[in-house]
Design a protein around this motif. Sequence first.
Motif: not given
Length: 288
Positions: A11-17, A48-54
Amino acid sequence: MSETIVGAGGTVRAVIDGGVADVRLNRPEKLNALNNAMFEDLLEVGLTVRRWRGIRAVVLSGEGRAFCAGLDYSAFSAMAADQDWREPETDRRELLDPDDDLVELNRGQRAACVWDTVPAPVIAAINGPAFGGGLQLALTSNIRIVAPEATLSVAEVRWGLIPDMAGTQLLPRLVGMDVAMELTLTGRVITGEEAARNGLATRVADNPREEALALAREIAEKNPDAVRAAKSLLDSAWYLTIGEGLAGERRAMAKIARSPNQREAVAARLAKRKPVFSDDSTLSELPT
């Protein structure tokens, strides 16, 4: 190269770019209403977003014609029948470290407040209804860009409830106690235009998501150490004395000044070129 994160419930998705996390609530057929799966997915993806350093900036929006219409109607039907609509066995509390401040919160509070704990700034793009829990989710963002025709409401009182996803704590900081009281006690629906006038929204845009992504990309081009430290300092201004806040500025500046990313910012500006920053800096978590 982009990376995609999808919550276990889908129900929630994230694309990181390019350092930007484009996070989308993904129940468009239900106006992205909050159900058990979405509460869990918001926490999972948020952590997951919080822990993603980039990650340097986050955009939070909804698929389809709504941001989030609030609690799913099936939950209200269960309440009317004196049934518990929640599923405690899927609480996902195990995703948290024991000393995480989110542990003591309820499920709804964790789903919303996890976004407030992301080191990078979070921008909510509100294109349509943001009611009840959906509005509270937007309140945990640092910036809110709304469509002029968007509709927003602290809707809980219509169902005999109170806001319990940090709404009572965050709303008065944005609009003042009197406006917060009126909106909370009446459940009145306001437009994006009115939300911007009273401080509930940062600004109005015909295409909020497009504007939010453009702003996120602009922020992502700045020194990430400076951005994270500035966000932390501004957040702490709500509860620190001015003396404590000034001390936090001094500590942060002592770490940032002449650091590799800060020197790169200066060199790039003097050379009139685009800076190339590192996300491996030890300054990623600056205490204030």
